[in-house]
Design an enzyme around this catalytic site. Structure first.
Site, PDB file in Angstrom:
ATOM      1  N   LYS A  88     -27.060 -22.462 -19.297  1.00  0.00           N
ATOM      2  CA  LYS A  88     -26.798 -21.045 -19.061  1.00  0.00           C
ATOM      3  C   LYS A  88     -27.020 -20.160 -20.281  1.00  0.00           C
ATOM      4  O   LYS A  88     -26.673 -20.498 -21.394  1.00  0.00           O
ATOM      5  CB  LYS A  88     -25.356 -20.843 -18.576  1.00  0.00           C
ATOM      6  N   GLU A 110     -23.587  -6.901 -18.544  1.00  0.00           N
ATOM      7  CA  GLU A 110     -22.543  -7.099 -17.517  1.00  0.00           C
ATOM      8  C   GLU A 110     -21.259  -6.375 -17.901  1.00  0.00           C
ATOM      9  O   GLU A 110     -20.605  -5.743 -17.070  1.00  0.00           O
ATOM     10  CB  GLU A 110     -22.238  -8.584 -17.353  1.00  0.00           C
ATOM     11  N   HIS A 147     -35.626   0.498  -2.426  1.00  0.00           N
ATOM     12  CA  HIS A 147     -34.827  -0.444  -1.634  1.00  0.00           C
ATOM     13  C   HIS A 147     -34.851  -1.848  -2.242  1.00  0.00           C
ATOM     14  O   HIS A 147     -34.690  -2.838  -1.530  1.00  0.00           O
ATOM     15  CB  HIS A 147     -35.312  -0.521  -0.177  1.00  0.00           C
ATOM     16  N   SER A 203     -22.454 -20.952 -21.468  1.00  0.00           N
ATOM     17  CA  SER A 203     -21.348 -21.412 -20.638  1.00  0.00           C
ATOM     18  C   SER A 203     -20.770 -22.651 -21.292  1.00  0.00           C
ATOM     19  O   SER A 203     -21.495 -23.455 -21.875  1.00  0.00           O
ATOM     20  CB  SER A 203     -21.871 -21.740 -19.247  1.00  0.00           C
TER      21      SER A 203
END
Ligand code: ARG
Length: 465
Positions: A294, A301, A167, A288
């Site tokens: 970043k 992804e 979980h 970024s």
């Protein structure tokens, strides 16, 4: 002079011009063409033609001169294509007719004899099978390369402790090596699914012709053997119509990508500032343009995102095939783009992962700290009490109280004193601390499939055989 009485146009539609009284509409010609994408099967198409020509010669439909001209001509065409000198033409619709027309330009009438006892319907079914069969080899090799990378990481991290989750809540400590060996297992099944579907697709539709077979005394075993197929297909209608093998391939791909999306998700979570368990090397990340701090895990992804198109391709093919009456229907031309896209996507994702995974950098301290924070050894304390003869349900209750005290005082179970622990049960003795440490917990799970470092090393050794 009416157009209708005109003989067949020349140039365009030469494959069926005899029957037609007007040229195909230019838009329809482009709309129905597949050469833009099916040209990627040119090698398979030529290999199929070689086998077919040899078979026609064997049954004396082609003489020596014709056969030699065809084989030399096919060599020449193949060379033109591989050197980028071939002029692909939309008017010639697809890879099959482009090659045949060029062959005929080069060698004359012998080229026109090649299509005896054959149809594009069995030709395309053969080409796709040959093409996919080879792609499965590439895919399985790339899965294995990724698996080797995983073994490297597992070996390095066989004893590195991290929290195991259920979980997404800290559950019990595991080792990082154990975690990535779970990926290894998923990928083994994925590879076996591809190999399984490769075996089933490896039969030769050649000779099914348009749909019913042919009146020539063809030797289907011969062409099957020439092309490395295990046998000819057993029903001509089925041979030219079904694309279940392509669907099966796409299903295997969808399951593989589903697995890779799960790995991706974990890599993304673990490399976030909140988890901070791992770092991906800079060469697999991007920055970024606006936020200088970043470092984004773009590769996992993207792989996660590409799972969507691979699932979509599977659904496209299932929908394409659904309710199609026997035998061949032009609908089936729509099988190629989703199929090719699946091949490209799978190979790209595997390549990126195989390069990236061995370069994962573990942040051992952070993982260890996180495993400590979630009372991950609570089950170990319960098991300890059971060994002291307390029924498991009572042990569960005792540990629950100890955890509540830990929550209230901001301490892990291993940080509570013996006296504190004994408040909940007099069965707790000083040796309890052996099981309350993370090391003690993982080492105790020492059986096949367990997280103990010794078992992780055994699993790696077994995988290397
Ligand atoms: N380009 C076609 C395909 O991809 C080849 C078979 C065409 N056969 C036909 N009878 N129109 O399926």
């Amino acid at each position: 002079m009416s157009n209708k009485k005109e003989p067949a146009n020349t140039g365009t539609n030469s494959a069926w011009g005899g029957r037609f009284s007007e040229q195909t509409d230019a838009f329809v010609e482009a709309f129905t063409a597949s050469v833009q994408f099916d040209q990627r099967m040119y090698k398979q198409d030529i290999a199929g033609s070689r086998a077919h020509a040899k078979m026609l010669h064997k049954i004396k439909v082609l003489d020596n001169d014709d056969l030699n001209a065809i084989l030399d001509g096919l060599d020449a065409v193949e060379q033109e294509i591989s050197e980028g000198k071939f002029n692909w033409s939309i008017q010639r619709e697809d890879v099959h007719m482009n090659i045949e027309a060029r062959l005929t330009e080069l060698i004359g009438d012998a080229g026109k004899r090649l299509h005896t006892g054959r149809s594009r319907n069995d030709q395309v079914a053969t080409d796709i099978r040959l093409y996919l069969r080879e792609q499965v080899d590439f895919i399985v090799n790339e899965i294995k390369r990724l698996q080797h990378g995983i073994l490297e990481v597992a070996e390095r991290e066989a004893a590195s402790i991290m929290p195991g989750f259920t979980h997404l809540q800290v559950a019990q400590p595991v080792t990082f090596g154990h975690h990535v060996m779970a990926w290894y297992e998923m990928l083994s099944r994925d590879a076996s699914r591809f190999i399984d579907c490769q075996q089933r697709m490896n039969v030769s539709p050649l000779g099914a012709a348009a749909l019913a077979g042919t009146s020539y005394p063809i030797d289907r075993e011969f062409t099957a053997a020439e092309l490395g197929f295990s046998a000819p297909t057993q029903n001509s209608l089925d041979s030219v119509s079904d694309r279940d093998f392509a669907i099966e391939f796409c299903a295997s791909a969808a399951i593989l990508l589903m697995h890779m999306s799960r790995m991706s998700e974990e890599l993304v979570i673990w490399s976030s500032a909140q988890f901070d368990f791992i770092e991906l090397p800079d060469r697999f990340c991007t920055g970024s343009s606006i936020m200088p701090q970043k470092k984004n895990p773009d590769v996992p992804e993207l792989v996660r995102g590409k799972t969507g198109r691979v699932n979509g391709n599977l659904v496209s093919l299932l929908t394409l095939m659904k309710s199609q009456p026997l035998a061949y229907n032009k609908d089936n031309q729509e099988d190629k783009e989703p199929l090719f896209d699946t091949v490209d996507t799978v190979l790209g994702c595997l390549r990126a992962f195989a390069d990236m995974v061995p370069a994962i950098i573990c942040k051992h301290e952070n993982m260890y700290k996180a495993a400590k924070q979630g009372f991950s050894t609570a089950t170990d304390l319960a098991d300890y009490l059971v060994r002291q003869n307390l029924p498991f349900r009572d042990a569960h209750e005792v540990v629950g109280k100890a955890v509540a005290m830990g929550v209230a005082t901001g301490k892990d179970l291993s940080e509570l004193t013996l006296e504190e622990l004994q408040q909940f049960s007099d069965k707790i003795q000083p040796d309890v601390f052996d099981v309350l440490t993370l090391e003690g917990s993982v080492e105790s799970r020492n059986h096949v499939g367990g997280t103990a470092p010794e078992q992780v090393r055994k699993a790696i050794a077994k995988a290397r055989i």
